[in-house]
Write an enzyme that holds these catalytic residues in place. Sequence first.
Site, mmCIF file in Angstrom:
data_model
loop_
_atom_site.group_PDB
_atom_site.id
_atom_site.type_symbol
_atom_site.label_atom_id
_atom_site.label_comp_id
_atom_site.label_asym_id
_atom_site.label_seq_id
_atom_site.Cartn_x
_atom_site.Cartn_y
_atom_site.Cartn_z
ATOM 1 N N GLY A 271 -10.592 -2.431 3.893
ATOM 2 C CA GLY A 271 -9.500 -2.435 4.867
ATOM 3 C C GLY A 271 -9.403 -1.117 5.613
ATOM 4 N N THR B 155 0.843 -1.191 0.000
ATOM 5 C CA THR B 155 0.000 0.000 0.000
ATOM 6 C C THR B 155 0.878 1.242 0.000
ATOM 7 O OG1 THR B 155 -1.803 -1.119 1.084
ATOM 8 C CG2 THR B 155 -1.562 1.206 1.600
HETATM 9 N N1 ASP Z 1 -3.631 -1.945 4.800
HETATM 10 C C1 ASP Z 1 -3.957 -2.542 3.545
HETATM 11 C C2 ASP Z 1 -5.229 -3.345 3.682
HETATM 12 O O1 ASP Z 1 -5.402 -4.057 4.633
HETATM 13 C C3 ASP Z 1 -2.910 -3.457 3.016
HETATM 14 C C4 ASP Z 1 -1.523 -2.892 2.973
HETATM 15 O O2 ASP Z 1 -1.144 -2.041 3.772
HETATM 16 O O3 ASP Z 1 -0.776 -3.300 2.085
HETATM 17 O O4 ASP Z 1 -6.043 -3.288 2.791
#
Ligand code: ASP
Length: 319
Positions: free
Chosen positions: A209, A179
Amino acid sequence: MKGRKPTIVVHGGAGKWDQNRSQPALEGVKKAAELGFEMLVKGESALDAVVEAVAFMEDAGVFNAGKGSALNIEGNVEMEASVMDGETLRAGAVGLLRDVKNPVRLARLVMEKSDHVFVVGDGAEKLARIFKVERVDAPSEHQLKRYNLYRQALLEGKYDLPKLARLIKDYPEIFSLETVGAVALDKKGNLAAATSTGGIPLKLPGRIGDSPLIGCGTYADNQSGACSATGIGEIAIRLVLAKTVCDRMASGKSAQEAVEEAIRLVNTRIAGTIKSMGLIAVNRRGEIGAAHNSANLCWAYVAPDLQEPVASLTAKILT
Ligand code: ASP
């Protein structure tokens, strides 16, 4: 009021970065930080800088956001993003997007042109049409390749969501938590934060998320600081992690102390903790913080007295 010296911190996720992929990712965060910093130096707002830095990383294709988004269990893209302006506490967020090129720009439009904070799915796509936001054909060859890898692991019984901790440990190469996010302080002393993601690979359709949830993945308040999170979103949601970091800064902790305390909170309060989280922050004086309990955090920053962005695959690791 005396002008502030601008600062920007960006991240490209807390995933495990191997040799092959780390070079373009480090380049990506470095360029994103540079782009945002140049805008801040010219007097543009922290809000403009975080949106453009995140949009740049969405376009890079090497992160799990925008062009590089992980696919859900049905092989579809469902992107999400958010942005928050620390001066006014206005925020905008979008989710379940299939073909918007830059989800972070649509999040900003939700904040500026609607009375709402969070719009998902068909409604968000409709806004994208109305606002003439750029669209793309999805998914790309790269996205499909990664999806097939995950899917194969799932079929072979090697991808078992409730046992994610073990899975990440045994198969770090199949899990992408990349992300992107940015936090910035501008010359006027205003703070902003933005985060964008494709979500965790093979997620259930409709799963949201932390990244688009204000307070969980993203938060900014001129009275405390700004924060962007990465990692398993369900953990950040349960601890309202980005707001927790800002609250610590409001109570007098430095940006670095605040992110470290929040990572310790993850380690102590979430049973059977999956070591996947990463946090970046900046406070109202422009001091920065970065910490993680994951193997890596791909991040970069440009602080007032630096000419060049500094990029790294690790910050303070707390396991
Ligand atoms: N926080 C993001 C999610 O759970 C994933 C990530 O940080 O890569 O959708």
